[in-house]
Design an enzyme around this catalytic site. Structure first.
Site, short mmCIF file in Angstrom:
data_model
loop_
_atom_site.label_atom_id
_atom_site.label_comp_id
_atom_site.label_asym_id
_atom_site.label_seq_id
_atom_site.Cartn_x
_atom_site.Cartn_y
_atom_site.Cartn_z
CG HIS A 82 -2.01 11.03 -59.30
ND1 HIS A 82 -0.66 10.85 -59.50
CD2 HIS A 82 -2.36 10.11 -58.36
CE1 HIS A 82 -0.22 9.86 -58.72
NE2 HIS A 82 -1.24 9.40 -58.02
CG ASP A 120 1.38 12.54 -61.45
OD1 ASP A 120 0.55 13.31 -60.90
OD2 ASP A 120 1.54 11.36 -61.10
CB SER A 215 0.46 8.81 -55.17
OG SER A 215 0.11 7.94 -56.18
#
Length: 265
Positions: A82, A120, A215
């Site tokens: 992502h 992911d 992230s």
């Protein structure tokens, strides 16, 4: 009670949310229902503590967002898909303890991104880097460990950002020690649709955890220093709400990593 999750990339500029473009070190405070970027209630990393951690400044059409990543080989960084999605390019910050005061940087175009089709997790092909005390790789788990769920193991996650809700956003690398929990425990919060076998979760206790901007960053075991997770999501209720944080489980993707990079143990 239904619990929503939110991915952890932190926008550093977008036409919808911010009126002007800012540099990665000048990340604006995000208000409203969004969560500020941070490792929450962690501790400042000393120089060289996590030489495998890189900062990733992604860009698209003049806008950008910040993620983390892990060096897994001389020409490869592992991050979250992502983070790479829709990006045109990324600037990779190597050996940075202070966010943008890197030992050096490399600019990489999207032609060097490889995103997993259903998880992911993503790879970035980088120019060759030599390893030393400030810039080094982290080892992946071996194939012998592919069925280890790491339940109750302690691991460290690192990233850049503030240290508590409402704090200003310091640029010094932060790390936090977290205990891995079983997927069955994590599913009690998020359900089996979110917590698949390719996810690994940690307990968020005393406000210690990951958040936006972290992230793609590493989750590395204390025992053996193996990369077992890629920072992926937290509850929309807040990073310090006491609900588990989720990572892509690296052992579920060892074949995919090997097939794309040649790296295996």
């Amino acid at each position: 009670m239904k619990v929503f999750i939110t991915f952890l990339a932190l926008a550093i500029a977008s036409a919808a949310a911010v009126e002007e473009i800012v540099r990665p070190k000048d990340l604006p405070k995000i208000t409203g229902n969004k969560i500020e970027g941070r490792i929450t209630n962690g501790y400042p990393a000393y120089e060289g503590k996590a030489p495998y951690t890189v900062g990733l400044g992604f860009s698209k059409n003049g806008a950008g967002w910040w993620c983390g990543g892990s060096i897994i080989g001389n020409t490869w960084v592992l991050t979250a898909s992502h983070c790479t999605a829709d990006a045109e390019s990324v600037t990779v910050y190597f050996g940075a303890t202070w966010r943008t005061q890197a030992q050096y940087t490399h600019w990489v175009s999207r032609t060097n991104f490889i995103s997993h089709s259903s998880a992911d997790i993503a790879l970035i092909r980088i120019p060759h880097v030599d390893f030393w005390s400030m810039v080094n790789k982290v080892e992946l788990p071996s194939y012998n460990d592919r069925y280890n769920n790491y339940e109750s193991w302690w691991a460290v996650a690192c990233g850049w950002g503030g240290t508590y809700d409402g704090s200003p956003l310091p640029d010094w690398l932060q790390c936090v020690d977290l205990q891995i929990i079983s997927n069955s425990e994590c599913r009690q919060t998020y359900g089996s649709g979110t917590v698949t076998d390719s996810v690994i979760c940690v307990r968020v206790q005393d406000g210690k955890g990951t958040c936006q901007g972290d992230s793609g960053g590493p989750l590395v075991t204390h025992d053996g220093n193996k990369l077992v997770g890629v920072t992926s999501f937290v509850a929309a209720a807040g990073c310090q709400a006491g609900l588990p944080a989720g990572f892509a489980r690296v052992t579920s993707h060892l074949d995919w990593i090997r097939d794309n990079t040649g790296i295996s143990y």
